[in-house]
Motif scaffolding. Structure first.
Motif, PDB file in Angstrom:
ATOM      1  N   GLN A 192       0.830  -1.204   0.000  1.00 26.12           N
ATOM      2  CA  GLN A 192       0.000   0.000   0.000  1.00 26.12           C
ATOM      3  C   GLN A 192       0.867   1.256   0.000  1.00 26.12           C
ATOM      4  O   GLN A 192       0.580   2.231  -0.716  1.00 26.12           O
ATOM      5  CB  GLN A 192      -0.935  -0.014   1.218  1.00 26.12           C
ATOM      6  CG  GLN A 192      -1.855   1.193   1.321  1.00 26.12           C
ATOM      7  CD  GLN A 192      -2.832   1.280   0.175  1.00 26.12           C
ATOM      8  OE1 GLN A 192      -3.189   0.252  -0.408  1.00 26.12           O
ATOM      9  NE2 GLN A 192      -3.288   2.472  -0.154  1.00 26.12           N
ATOM     10  N   ALA A 193       1.931   1.233   0.814  1.00 32.99           N
ATOM     11  CA  ALA A 193       2.831   2.389   0.859  1.00 32.99           C
ATOM     12  C   ALA A 193       3.513   2.599  -0.503  1.00 32.99           C
ATOM     13  O   ALA A 193       3.647   3.734  -0.968  1.00 32.99           O
ATOM     14  CB  ALA A 193       3.883   2.193   1.944  1.00 32.99           C
ATOM     15  N   GLU A 194       3.926   1.500  -1.151  1.00 33.66           N
ATOM     16  CA  GLU A 194       4.556   1.628  -2.466  1.00 33.66           C
ATOM     17  C   GLU A 194       3.566   2.155  -3.493  1.00 33.66           C
ATOM     18  O   GLU A 194       3.935   2.973  -4.351  1.00 33.66           O
ATOM     19  CB  GLU A 194       5.112   0.267  -2.896  1.00 33.66           C
ATOM     20  CG  GLU A 194       6.316  -0.189  -2.080  1.00 33.66           C
ATOM     21  CD  GLU A 194       6.810  -1.557  -2.499  1.00 33.66           C
ATOM     22  OE1 GLU A 194       6.164  -2.161  -3.396  1.00 33.66           O
ATOM     23  OE2 GLU A 194       7.809  -2.028  -1.945  1.00 33.66           O
ATOM     24  N   ARG A 195       2.309   1.681  -3.417  1.00 29.92           N
ATOM     25  CA  ARG A 195       1.303   2.191  -4.353  1.00 29.92           C
ATOM     26  C   ARG A 195       1.040   3.674  -4.134  1.00 29.92           C
ATOM     27  O   ARG A 195       0.915   4.447  -5.094  1.00 29.92           O
ATOM     28  CB  ARG A 195       0.003   1.397  -4.195  1.00 29.92           C
ATOM     29  CG  ARG A 195       0.054  -0.017  -4.762  1.00 29.92           C
ATOM     30  CD  ARG A 195      -1.345  -0.601  -4.862  1.00 29.92           C
ATOM     31  NE  ARG A 195      -1.948  -0.761  -3.561  1.00 29.92           N
ATOM     32  CZ  ARG A 195      -1.872  -1.869  -2.825  1.00 29.92           C
ATOM     33  NH1 ARG A 195      -1.186  -2.913  -3.274  1.00 29.92           N
ATOM     34  NH2 ARG A 195      -2.473  -1.949  -1.650  1.00 29.92           N
ATOM     35  N   ALA A 207       3.969   5.587  -5.530  1.00 32.25           N
ATOM     36  CA  ALA A 207       3.913   5.607  -6.995  1.00 32.25           C
ATOM     37  C   ALA A 207       2.818   6.558  -7.483  1.00 32.25           C
ATOM     38  O   ALA A 207       3.024   7.306  -8.452  1.00 32.25           O
ATOM     39  CB  ALA A 207       3.667   4.194  -7.520  1.00 32.25           C
ATOM     40  N   GLN A 208       1.670   6.552  -6.811  1.00 33.75           N
ATOM     41  CA  GLN A 208       0.591   7.459  -7.196  1.00 33.75           C
ATOM     42  C   GLN A 208       0.983   8.917  -6.981  1.00 33.75           C
ATOM     43  O   GLN A 208       0.662   9.784  -7.803  1.00 33.75           O
ATOM     44  CB  GLN A 208      -0.669   7.133  -6.398  1.00 33.75           C
ATOM     45  CG  GLN A 208      -1.304   5.801  -6.770  1.00 33.75           C
ATOM     46  CD  GLN A 208      -2.468   5.447  -5.870  1.00 33.75           C
ATOM     47  OE1 GLN A 208      -2.815   6.194  -4.944  1.00 33.75           O
ATOM     48  NE2 GLN A 208      -3.082   4.296  -6.111  1.00 33.75           N
ATOM     49  N   GLN A 209       1.685   9.195  -5.876  1.00 36.32           N
ATOM     50  CA  GLN A 209       2.108  10.563  -5.608  1.00 36.32           C
ATOM     51  C   GLN A 209       3.138  11.030  -6.637  1.00 36.32           C
ATOM     52  O   GLN A 209       3.076  12.175  -7.124  1.00 36.32           O
ATOM     53  CB  GLN A 209       2.697  10.662  -4.198  1.00 36.32           C
ATOM     54  CG  GLN A 209       3.056  12.078  -3.777  1.00 36.32           C
ATOM     55  CD  GLN A 209       1.849  13.003  -3.776  1.00 36.32           C
ATOM     56  OE1 GLN A 209       0.773  12.624  -3.317  1.00 36.32           O
ATOM     57  NE2 GLN A 209       2.018  14.219  -4.289  1.00 36.32           N
ATOM     58  N   VAL A 210       4.088  10.141  -6.981  1.00 38.64           N
ATOM     59  CA  VAL A 210       5.082  10.497  -7.998  1.00 38.64           C
ATOM     60  C   VAL A 210       4.392  10.739  -9.332  1.00 38.64           C
ATOM     61  O   VAL A 210       4.704  11.706 -10.057  1.00 38.64           O
ATOM     62  CB  VAL A 210       6.137   9.380  -8.126  1.00 38.64           C
ATOM     63  CG1 VAL A 210       7.043   9.621  -9.332  1.00 38.64           C
ATOM     64  CG2 VAL A 210       6.975   9.305  -6.847  1.00 38.64           C
ATOM     65  N   ASP A 211       3.439   9.867  -9.670  1.00 37.02           N
ATOM     66  CA  ASP A 211       2.699  10.041 -10.917  1.00 37.02           C
ATOM     67  C   ASP A 211       1.901  11.339 -10.910  1.00 37.02           C
ATOM     68  O   ASP A 211       1.859  12.061 -11.916  1.00 37.02           O
ATOM     69  CB  ASP A 211       1.766   8.842 -11.111  1.00 37.02           C
ATOM     70  CG  ASP A 211       1.202   8.778 -12.521  1.00 37.02           C
ATOM     71  OD1 ASP A 211       1.870   9.265 -13.440  1.00 37.02           O
ATOM     72  OD2 ASP A 211       0.094   8.242 -12.689  1.00 37.02           O
TER      73      ASP A 211
END
Length: 219
Positions: free
Chosen positions: A88-91, A94-98
């Motif tokens: 969940q933290a990685e997702r 990744a969503q924040q970077v995107d």
């Protein structure tokens, strides 16, 4: 029966008695080998105690196995929960970077849009027309429009679409007030124009729109 036959019969009976086994040997030996009742009960009691002892060992082993299984199950649940938290933290990262990348692309689009609009508004004077400035600026405007179309296609492939606001009622969840005008011909709270375009991504707000809102003069 004559004397000779009688003697033969007696001789045969005597020979049979001499050859017959002693009946006392068998029963005496069997009786000596058979255990008595006390010995039998003692052996049964010992066997019962041994079975009880083995049952306690088996019960203890089962309880230890059950406790070990519970510890393993608990450890497995904790590991699964930790892996889920990490995923969940990685997702989220990744969503924040995107999201950050898309916002930077939107800022780039704002600058391209501003340059394109400025180029289209440019009207060269007589001297500039003689120097070819008009054609140069027109080429810049065309190039800017092409870059905008490519950028919009890139954003669309990632689910980014403009937020429609003009002519709608002001929504504080998706819009920010940049300016207020008073036009009696328009509804109160109607969005007259946008100063900075807002965008959605997969029907979720990516960037709010900065808008010009009409407010009727109150008596």
């Amino acid at each position: 029966m004559d004397q000779s036959a009688r003697e033969q019969l007696l001789e045969r009976f005597r020979a049979y008695l001499e050859q017959a086994p002693d009946g006392r040997d068998g029963p005496v030996a069997s009786a000596s080998e058979a255990p008595d009742l006390f010995t039998l009960l003692s052996e049964l009691a010992g066997l019962k105690n041994e079975v009880r002892h083995e049952s306690r060992h088996l019960k203890s082993a089962l309880e230890e196995f059950r406790a070990l299984f519970e510890r393993l199950s608990t450890a497995n649940d904790r590991l699964a929960a930790e892996l889920e938290r990490r995923d969940q933290a990685e997702r989220e990262i990744a969503q924040q970077v995107d999201r950050d990348l898309l916002l930077e692309l939107l800022d780039l689009r704002d600058r391209l849009q501003a340059g394109h609009e400025q180029a289209e508004r440019y009207r060269p004077g007589w001297f500039a027309r003689r120097g070819g400035a008009g054609e140069f600026v027109a080429a810049l405007a065309e190039g800017g429009a092409m870059s905008l179309r490519r950028l919009d296609d890139t954003l669309a492939r990632r689910g980014v679409a403009p937020l429609p606001v003009v002519g709608r009622h002001f929504d504080p969840q998706t819009m920010q007030v940049g300016e207020i005008v008073q036009d009696p011909a328009r509804d109160d709270g109607e969005v007259v124009a946008e100063r900075r375009r807002g965008f959605l991504r997969h029907d979720r707000l990516l960037r709010p729109a900065e808008v010009i809102v009409n407010r009727r003069e109150r008596n």
